[in-house]
Write an enzyme that holds these catalytic residues in place. Structure first.
Site, PDB file in Angstrom:
ATOM      1  N   LYS A   1      24.320  22.146  -5.687  1.00  0.00           N
ATOM      2  CA  LYS A   1      23.647  21.124  -4.878  1.00  0.00           C
ATOM      3  C   LYS A   1      22.594  20.415  -5.714  1.00  0.00           C
ATOM      4  CE  LYS A   1      25.840  21.979  -1.042  1.00  0.00           C
ATOM      5  NZ  LYS A   1      26.995  22.570  -1.734  1.00  0.00           N
ATOM      6  N   ASP A   2      22.179  19.237  -5.233  1.00  0.00           N
ATOM      7  CA  ASP A   2      21.196  18.430  -5.936  1.00  0.00           C
ATOM      8  C   ASP A   2      19.906  19.215  -6.179  1.00  0.00           C
ATOM      9  OD1 ASP A   2      22.916  16.621  -4.094  1.00  0.00           O
ATOM     10  OD2 ASP A   2      22.164  15.253  -5.610  1.00  0.00           O
ATOM     11  N   ARG A   3      19.239  18.882  -7.266  1.00  0.00           N
ATOM     12  CA  ARG A   3      17.953  19.512  -7.545  1.00  0.00           C
ATOM     13  C   ARG A   3      16.849  18.867  -6.721  1.00  0.00           C
ATOM     14  NH1 ARG A   3      14.861  22.304 -11.204  1.00  0.00           N
ATOM     15  NH2 ARG A   3      12.729  21.546 -11.446  1.00  0.00           N
ATOM     16  N   ARG A   4      16.658  17.554  -6.884  1.00  0.00           N
ATOM     17  CA  ARG A   4      15.569  16.875  -6.170  1.00  0.00           C
ATOM     18  C   ARG A   4      16.023  16.610  -4.738  1.00  0.00           C
ATOM     19  NH1 ARG A   4      10.736  14.588  -7.283  1.00  0.00           N
ATOM     20  NH2 ARG A   4      10.036  12.873  -5.948  1.00  0.00           N
TER      21      ARG A   4
ATOM     22  N   LYS B   1      16.840  25.804  -0.359  1.00  0.00           N
ATOM     23  CA  LYS B   1      16.033  25.557  -1.557  1.00  0.00           C
ATOM     24  C   LYS B   1      15.405  24.175  -1.512  1.00  0.00           C
ATOM     25  CE  LYS B   1      19.876  23.980  -4.500  1.00  0.00           C
ATOM     26  NZ  LYS B   1      19.346  22.630  -4.786  1.00  0.00           N
TER      27      LYS B   1
END
Length: 800
Positions: free
Chosen positions: A370-373, A341
């Site tokens: 998991k991190d978005r950015r 992603k």
């Protein structure tokens, strides 16, 4: 905030290259001696001679954090309308407000850099339980096939051969091959025998030309050993009946299926043996006989449905329906795959997959968020979902991809990972005047490898909206449900004016609701404006939009998905942990002291026989924490003997099922939580889910792997590292599949520009399941990191 270590005075910082952004200049221009501003933080200059070099030194007190912005109450004296109830002034949230104040090793000078200027600057690959780093390698699903293919000179009933996942295709001695016996060579079957196994000419041969199918000796022996001679003979007869029906099938027949169903005479308890038997039967009988396991572990066997060819409008015959492989034959009922992603939340991606596949998102399980950015790769499992169906939607997906499919007999659960591998690009790096960036980075990385970093909870734990997550947690723990709802729905003027589109829509929806928070109609209008990605706000508004539910704030909170609801109380635990950890290092440095806590061994846990209260459940670990552990105070004798060091020390987060340190840190919990109206020794609540059990977290952590490199670049949007999707594209350019389109994801190449005017430092490291890469970078750079969010806030402030 006090900066550990000698700082370079203003005017002596130089930018490594001519292309450093004006951001650093604007920040430094505002600074005055003896202080200067770097990366949104205030630092004191300090003489090197005044530093205490002993390991027994006490760390300096940090400057007090600015007071947090509080939500205006309904009884506010503000003469304006009720619209101002939920509006707060959004602060630039600093690390000090989350209890993060200290550095483990203050001596290296550090350097400055911009983090997450692009989301592709932050790559995260999950590490599974076996220690493998997950990489996206293939987007398609390819069935395993045997090298020996059926005769090509005869026409088959389908263009797709019946494929067995053990690698055996249409072979009468496939049972022996699957079992690993009977591997001696034998002559090939005649053409008529091949026809009997499923291949036929357009003109069916006469009955005199067809020889009945017979098992090889090795196959027969194994089948008899598992199923008995009677069932084995019945299977052979059933298979010959199927072949006869196929030879005589008429154009207008739809489905022809023998009604015979066979059952093994006794159960087979060994699951591996059952799996082997399922695969072998499909291989031996060319997929024309299906099998399954009953609840009593018996094996049921029956004929695959036979699809007779029928005339279409164009006069062509339709292909025969293919046998459906059982889940055991595939490898298990759970499809495991890699989820790639870009700049998306994990739950957002699973929601999109569910939408395209028309299945509920809860069908998917994963080991950790998991991190978005960022660009991330993680393992996901789904129950009874076919790989072909999932792979088919890849071209429709933007910003995410699925691949590397495999069937397993088990599902993934939260915590089924060993950590994450990070590859982080810091852009526009700057070093002190006259310093060499290679030397500074090498020194800083060496110290990080040797000493590690303070295992703080990172700022992402506390959210980015107007009210910190931990403040909402306080309201929930105090039972002030109305205030908690108001805090979740709070907005700020900056979001209404300069925020990205969806955040602006969120603020507008919240403002609309606050015009009359007691009206269900107002909530119904607000929920129409609220972007669906804001699950907490959407859940609250949907509930309050129901007639007669306006004002039922506890019920509204309970409609928030559980993992998000608990995020607020976990954030408060994290705040207390950070604050206590900072104070412990201020007071005692890196010396382990009697009364500090260490993890108990399994033998000690068994001997202590801890028992939870009768009305309480054994606590489960948080999604990003290690499995629940027990701890005990360390003795002075153990410290003197060298049995334990500071790296064995754990700090508890508050809860009802933990032990607090048996020294003055115990009183510190009372002091910190008492300011919020909470008692660390009374954490049981009527709402069981927010009765925090507590857990332990190591004070310090050493990364398993840290490497670095420096790259020069020129363009603001230059791609400096290769993502996994770029790797897939590169493989396809070499003839290993159809090229991706730009609509399918990021397909540009990473650039190399040795003469570029800008400098980037690329750090690669591996961390455990509950460690924050941003906190490792903080220690590495000594606080010289400016994030994209802080940059945007600085720019907005400057424009104002």
């Amino acid at each position: 905030m006090s900066q550990r270590g000698q700082q370079t005075p203003v005017g002596q910082l130089r930018y490594f290259g001519n292309g450093a952004p004006a951001l650093w200049s604007s920040l430094l221009a505002k600074a005055t001696e003896p202080r200067f501003v770097v990366a949104g933080k205030n630092f004191h200059t300090r003489s090197h001679k005044t530093r205490v070099m002993s390991s027994h030194r006490n760390l300096e007190d940090a400057e007090p954090a600015p007071p947090a912005k509080r939500l205006k109450s309904e009884t506010s004296s503000d003469p304006s309308s009720a619209k101002s109830i939920g509006r707060v002034e959004k602060p630039v949230r600093r690390e000090e407000s989350a209890g993060i104040t200290e550095f483990l090793c203050p001596d290296p000078p550090g350097f400055q850099g911009l983090l997450k200027q692009r989301y592709t600057d932050f790559l995260v690959n999950e590490i599974d339980k076996d220690g493998n780093v997950l990489k996206l390698k293939a987007l398609h699903f390819e069935k395993k096939r045997d090298d020996a293919q059926p005769p090509t000179e005869t026409k088959t009933q389908s263009n797709t051969p019946v494929t067995d996942f053990t690698g055996v295709v249409g072979s009468s001695n496939g049972l022996a091959k699957a079992a690993g016996v009977g591997s001696e060579s034998r002559p090939e079957r005649s053409e008529l025998e091949a026809r009997g196994a499923g291949a036929r000419e357009d003109v069916a041969p006469s009955a005199d030309e067809v020889k009945p199918f017979e098992l090889e000796d090795a196959d027969r022996a194994l089948l008899v050993s598992w199923l008995g001679s009677e069932i084995t003979c019945s299977l052979v007869k059933l298979y010959n009946d199927i072949l006869a029906i196929e030879r005589e099938i008429k154009p207008n027949y739809k489905i022809v299926t023998p009604e015979t169903k066979l059952v093994s005479p006794k159960p087979i308890d060994d699951k591996d043996a059952r799996s082997l038997l399922h695969r072998a039967i499909r291989s031996t009988f060319s997929g024309k006989i299906q099998s399954s396991t009953t609840d009593e572990c018996n094996i049921e066997l029956w004929a695959t449905r036979i699809s007779g060819p029928k005339s279409g409008r164009d006069g062509n015959r339709r292909e025969q329906r293919q046998p459906i492989e059982s889940w055991d034959a595939l490898g298990g009922e759970y499809l495991h795959f890699n989820l790639y992603k870009e700049n998306k939340d994990t739950m957002e991606c699973l929601g999109l997959l569910g939408k395209f596949l028309k299945v509920p998102p809860k069908l998917f399980k994963f080991a950790g968020t998991k991190d978005r950015r960022a660009v991330t790769v993680q393992r996901v499992s789904a129950h009874k979902l076919k790989a072909e169906k999932l792979a088919a939607i890849n071209p429709k997906l933007k910003g995410l991809k699925v691949g590397d499919f495999e069937y397993k007999p088990y599902s993934l659960e939260l915590g089924d990972l060993n950590g994450n591998e990070f590859k982080i690009t810091l852009r526009d790096c700057a070093v002190p005047e006259g310093a060499d960036i290679n030397q500074i980075v090498d020194q800083s990385v060496s110290v990080l490898r040797e000493k590690g970093f303070i295992n703080y909870y990172g700022m992402q734990r506390f959210g980015t909206f107007a009210v910190s997550n931990h403040e909402i947690g306080i309201s929930m723990l105090l039972g002030d449900w109305k205030k908690a709802v108001y805090q979740i729905m709070a907005y700020d003027d900056q979001s209404l004016e300069t925020a990205p589109r969806e955040e602006k829509q969120r603020a507008e929806a919240c403002r609309l609701w606050f015009e009359d928070p007691t009206s269900s109609k107002q909530a119904a209008e607000a929920v129409k404006l609220m972007p669906h990605k804001f699950l907490s706000e959407t859940s609250i508004l949907r509930w309050l939009s129901k007639p007669n539910e306006a004002g039922n704030y506890l019920a509204a909170l309970q409609k928030i998905p559980r993992n998000l609801r608990l995020m607020f109380v976990h954030a408060y635990q994290s705040y207390v942990w950070n604050t206590v950890a900072s104070e412990r290092l201020k007071r005692y440095g890196t010396d382990i002291r009697p009364g500090d806590l260490v993890v108990m061994s399994s033998e000690e846990v068994a001997a202590s026989k801890p028992v939870a209260a009768l009305d309480e459940e054994v606590p489960a670990p948080e999604p990003d924490e290690d499995q629940f552990m027990r701890a005990r105070p360390v003795t002075e004798e153990e410290i003197v003997s060298g049995q334990y060091t500071i790296y064995d020390t754990v700090i508890p987060s508050p809860g009802w099922d933990i032990v607090y340190p048996q020294n003055d840190l115990r009183d510190l919990y009372v002091e910190v939580m008492g300011k919020d109206g909470l008692d660390p020794f009374n954490m049981v609540r009527n709402q069981k889910e927010i009765s925090m059990a507590g857990h332990y977290r190591r004070l310090l952590y050493k990364p398993e792997k840290v490497t670095w490199e420096i790259k020069r670049y020129e363009g603001f949007l230059d791609q400096l590292v290769e993502t996994d999707l770029m790797y897939v594209q590169r493989q396809r350019e070499r003839g290993k599949g159809k090229l991706l389109t730009r609509d399918e994801g990021l397909v540009q190449e990473a650039v190399t520009n040795p003469t570029g005017s800008r400098t980037a430092v690329i750090i690669e490291l591996r961390l455990g399941t509950s460690q924050y890469a941003t906190m490792a970078l903080r220690e590495l750079t000594k606080g010289g990191i400016l994030t994209h969010l802080a940059q945007n806030q600085q720019n907005a402030t400057a424009e104002a």
